[in-house]
Design a protein around this motif. Structure first.
Motif, mmCIF file in Angstrom:
data_model
loop_
_atom_site.group_PDB
_atom_site.id
_atom_site.type_symbol
_atom_site.label_atom_id
_atom_site.label_comp_id
_atom_site.label_asym_id
_atom_site.label_seq_id
_atom_site.Cartn_x
_atom_site.Cartn_y
_atom_site.Cartn_z
ATOM 1 N N HIS A 67 0.871 -1.184 0.000
ATOM 2 C CA HIS A 67 0.000 0.000 0.000
ATOM 3 C C HIS A 67 0.906 1.232 0.000
ATOM 4 O O HIS A 67 1.395 1.635 1.054
ATOM 5 C CB HIS A 67 -0.891 0.012 1.242
ATOM 6 N N ARG A 69 -0.178 4.098 -0.930
ATOM 7 C CA ARG A 69 -1.102 5.192 -0.551
ATOM 8 C C ARG A 69 -1.054 6.389 -1.511
ATOM 9 O O ARG A 69 -1.733 6.411 -2.486
ATOM 10 C CB ARG A 69 -0.829 5.668 0.886
ATOM 11 N N ASN A 99 -6.739 0.935 -2.292
ATOM 12 C CA ASN A 99 -7.538 1.545 -1.214
ATOM 13 C C ASN A 99 -6.930 2.862 -0.760
ATOM 14 O O ASN A 99 -6.682 3.095 0.413
ATOM 15 C CB ASN A 99 -7.739 0.573 -0.043
ATOM 16 N N GLU A 151 -6.977 -5.597 -3.679
ATOM 17 C CA GLU A 151 -7.597 -6.613 -2.903
ATOM 18 C C GLU A 151 -9.046 -6.249 -2.622
ATOM 19 O O GLU A 151 -9.344 -5.132 -2.191
ATOM 20 C CB GLU A 151 -6.844 -6.837 -1.573
ATOM 21 N N LEU A 153 -11.937 -6.018 -0.405
ATOM 22 C CA LEU A 153 -12.010 -5.969 1.061
ATOM 23 C C LEU A 153 -13.397 -6.367 1.551
ATOM 24 O O LEU A 153 -14.399 -6.049 0.904
ATOM 25 C CB LEU A 153 -11.670 -4.554 1.545
ATOM 26 N N HIS A 183 -8.995 -10.280 -0.315
ATOM 27 C CA HIS A 183 -8.709 -10.233 1.121
ATOM 28 C C HIS A 183 -9.826 -11.074 1.736
ATOM 29 O O HIS A 183 -10.965 -10.621 1.819
ATOM 30 C CB HIS A 183 -8.737 -8.784 1.624
ATOM 31 N N HIS A 233 -2.703 -12.715 1.767
ATOM 32 C CA HIS A 233 -2.464 -12.842 3.216
ATOM 33 C C HIS A 233 -3.350 -13.853 3.941
ATOM 34 O O HIS A 233 -4.070 -13.526 4.867
ATOM 35 C CB HIS A 233 -2.426 -11.486 3.933
ATOM 36 N N VAL A 278 -3.673 -5.804 12.758
ATOM 37 C CA VAL A 278 -3.556 -5.975 11.315
ATOM 38 C C VAL A 278 -4.702 -6.880 10.873
ATOM 39 O O VAL A 278 -5.176 -7.697 11.659
ATOM 40 C CB VAL A 278 -2.172 -6.589 10.965
ATOM 41 N N ASN A 279 -5.144 -6.669 9.651
ATOM 42 C CA ASN A 279 -6.188 -7.542 9.095
ATOM 43 C C ASN A 279 -5.631 -8.368 7.953
ATOM 44 O O ASN A 279 -4.972 -7.792 7.086
ATOM 45 C CB ASN A 279 -7.363 -6.712 8.578
ATOM 46 N N ASP A 306 2.277 -7.189 2.464
ATOM 47 C CA ASP A 306 1.110 -6.383 2.825
ATOM 48 C C ASP A 306 1.586 -5.125 3.559
ATOM 49 O O ASP A 306 1.052 -4.763 4.614
ATOM 50 C CB ASP A 306 0.106 -7.177 3.671
ATOM 51 N N ALA A 308 1.580 -2.034 4.951
ATOM 52 C CA ALA A 308 0.391 -1.200 5.190
ATOM 53 C C ALA A 308 0.711 -0.080 6.188
ATOM 54 O O ALA A 308 0.431 -0.197 7.377
ATOM 55 C CB ALA A 308 -0.770 -2.064 5.690
ATOM 56 N N HIS A 310 0.792 3.375 8.331
ATOM 57 C CA HIS A 310 -0.096 4.361 8.950
ATOM 58 C C HIS A 310 0.755 5.329 9.752
ATOM 59 O O HIS A 310 1.921 5.045 10.038
ATOM 60 C CB HIS A 310 -1.107 3.655 9.870
ATOM 61 N N PRO A 324 -5.709 -0.762 10.986
ATOM 62 C CA PRO A 324 -4.926 -1.997 10.955
ATOM 63 C C PRO A 324 -3.805 -1.897 9.920
ATOM 64 O O PRO A 324 -3.964 -1.243 8.894
ATOM 65 C CB PRO A 324 -5.954 -3.037 10.502
ATOM 66 N N GLY A 325 -2.687 -2.528 10.183
ATOM 67 C CA GLY A 325 -1.626 -2.575 9.179
ATOM 68 C C GLY A 325 -0.244 -2.622 9.799
ATOM 69 O O GLY A 325 0.009 -1.995 10.830
HETATM 70 N N1 LIG Z 1 -3.865 -5.276 6.107
HETATM 71 C C1 LIG Z 1 -4.273 -4.278 6.871
HETATM 72 O O1 LIG Z 1 -4.399 -4.460 8.091
HETATM 73 N N2 LIG Z 1 -4.547 -3.055 6.376
HETATM 74 C C2 LIG Z 1 -4.673 -2.682 5.006
HETATM 75 C C3 LIG Z 1 -6.027 -2.936 4.458
HETATM 76 C C4 LIG Z 1 -6.561 -4.281 4.723
HETATM 77 O O2 LIG Z 1 -6.071 -5.264 4.150
HETATM 78 O O3 LIG Z 1 -7.499 -4.404 5.524
HETATM 79 C C5 LIG Z 1 -4.364 -1.206 4.862
HETATM 80 O O4 LIG Z 1 -4.530 -0.670 3.760
HETATM 81 O O5 LIG Z 1 -3.936 -0.568 5.830
#
Ligand SMILES: NC(=O)N[C@@H](CC(=O)O)C(=O)O
Ligand SMILES: [Zn+2]
Length: 441
Positions: A67, A69, A99, A151, A153, A183, A233, A278-279, A306, A308, A310, A324-325
């Protein structure tokens, strides 16, 4: 092995390198942005470089799930900082998720993103397209450079109508001929949960049944429509067993964090519990151990980070609001290559998972062979150190892997035949003599 080339090469690197499945002492000749020669004998060159034996030249690594971003979320990461993190981690190519804010769900935005990224980064980037509410856009998205949908979601599936939407998406994607990246967590199951909501319950709220329900659903849809599908994942050994026994050509990947960290262990070591959010969630210790055991046995085809990112302040929020990430571009190669160095698995298993199969997935000709892109990562195999997220090039300078001891460091990355990253610095250098001078015995 010996491929004679008559013309001179710009640069000839003599080093130990990962070539066709094993490490050998070779000469690698680079002309422009291409590997022009690989062989046992030197060829004529303008610029000869020799690397000491603790360095190994690898083909540039490839991550199919990141990601980067950019746009309104540039404060988390953008194409520039994401690329720098990738290069510092030995990666030369990525598949970037849609996303963003706004999400890449229109052809106009897709084109804008491709243009923007082309301006900001020289890396190989595949752009994925967000699952759209209106499916008629898929064909045009494919024609305008979308590499896959997803992905996909769980939140958007729920928003657009649940299983009915997913079925229509698989049908239309198959008709158009665009792959889907899932996902896999079923939102119906996630939303049924009504117990306590805190970081300790993350893997109960988004429990394994949500992953399994989605896998079964996807198998049914692929069986019915034949959609080219990748599930990203995965977290459960059981999911992998179910996919394999389906007999369908469904590909999948696993992340380093799901193999190396259980939720309990992560929460016990991390400075902030949200660093472990994390997801899909980190699972329990037996599950992650079995997943890692599958990896070392070569049963996991692709490892994706993944990545991700933040902002750190967002990870201070309470459970429901903390995004999450986990970031992974700068930790994946050192962590997995350390498993090889310590004898848990062989180098081929690691390279197939973070280089060969991901490159094939993204349709890229990256590998140490004549005629492929001159994209290389150079590692130091004698570089025992602890992971220090404060030094990440990603804007997200935190990681649950903080303090993990690794034996491998990525010291240089060559992209399109140019030395792009060396000893923690970025450059754009065609004269690679600096490489030799910078890598001592
Ligand atoms: N893997 C994550 O926990 N986060 C992902 C988005 C997602 O896969 O839910 C993100 O873009 O931050
Ligand atoms: Zn995801």
């Amino acid at each position: 092995m010996l491929i004679m080339s008559t013309s001179r090469v710009n640069t000839l690197i003599r080093a130990r390198a990962y070539v066709r499945g094993s490490v050998k002492e070779v000469y690698i000749g680079i002309t422009g942005s291409e590997i022009a020669y690989v062989g046992n004998e030197p060829v004529e060159t303008e610029n000869r470089v020799e690397l000491p034996s603790q360095y190994i030249v690898l083909p540039g690594l490839v991550d199919i799930h990141v990601h980067f971003r950019d746009f309104d979320l540039s404060y988390k990461e953008d194409a520039v900082s994401g690329s720098q993190a990738a290069l510092a981690g030995g990666y030369v190519a990525v598949g970037d998720m849609p996303n963003t804010k706004p999400p890449i769900k229109t052809v106009e935005l897709l084109r804008r993103k491709i243009e923007e990224f082309n301006r900001k980064t020289g890396m190989h980037i595949r752009h994925y397209f967000g699952a759209p509410q209106e499916l008629s856009v898929l064909k045009e998205a494919l024609d305008n450079g979308a590499y896959a949908i997803g992905e996909v979601l769980p939140e958007e599936v729920a928003e657009y109508g649940g299983d009915q939407y997913l079925e229509a998406l698989f049908k239309e994607a198959a008709r158009v001929g665009i792959p889907i990246i899932m996902h896999c967590e079923d939102s119906l199951i996630i939303n049924q949960y009504s117990g306590p909501r805190d970081f300790e319950h993350h893997n109960v709220i988004r429990n394994p049944r949500a992953e399994l329900a989605c896998i079964h659903n996807v198998i049914r849809l692929v069986y019915r429509y034949g959609t080219k599908t990748h599930i990203t994942h995965l977290t459960l050994p059981q999911s992998i067993g179910i996919i394999k026994s389906s007999g369908l050509d469904i590909t999948f990947d696993v992340t380093p964090h799901h193999m190396l960290l259980s939720q309990e262990e992560c929460l016990a070591r991390a400075e902030k519990p949200a660093y472990c959010k994390v997801n899909p969630p980190l699972r329990d210790e037996p599950t992650r151990r079995e997943l890692l055991a599958m990896f070392v046995r070569g049963e996991i085809p692709i490892v994706a980070s993944d990545h991700a990112p933040h902002a750190d302040w967002e990870k201070d929020k309470p459970y429901d609001e903390a995004p999450p990430g986990i970031v992974g571009l700068e930790t994946t190669a050192p962590l997995l290559l350390t498993l090889w160095r310590r004898g848990f698995t062989d180098l081929g298993t690691v390279m197939r998972a973070i280089q060969e199969r991901p490159a094939k997935f993204l349709g890229l000709n990256i590998g140490i062979r004549q005629g492929s892109c001159a994209d290389l990562a150079i590692i130091n195999t004698k570089a025992r150190h602890r992971i220090e997220p404060e030094k990440f090039r990603s804007r997200a300078k935190f990681s649950p892997f903080k303090g993990f001891e690794v034996d491998i460091a990525v010291v240089a990355t060559i992209l399109h035949g140019k030395l792009t990253y060396l000893n923690e610095e970025y450059m754009n250098n065609t004269v690679m003599k600096t490489l030799e001078n910078a890598l001592p015995h």
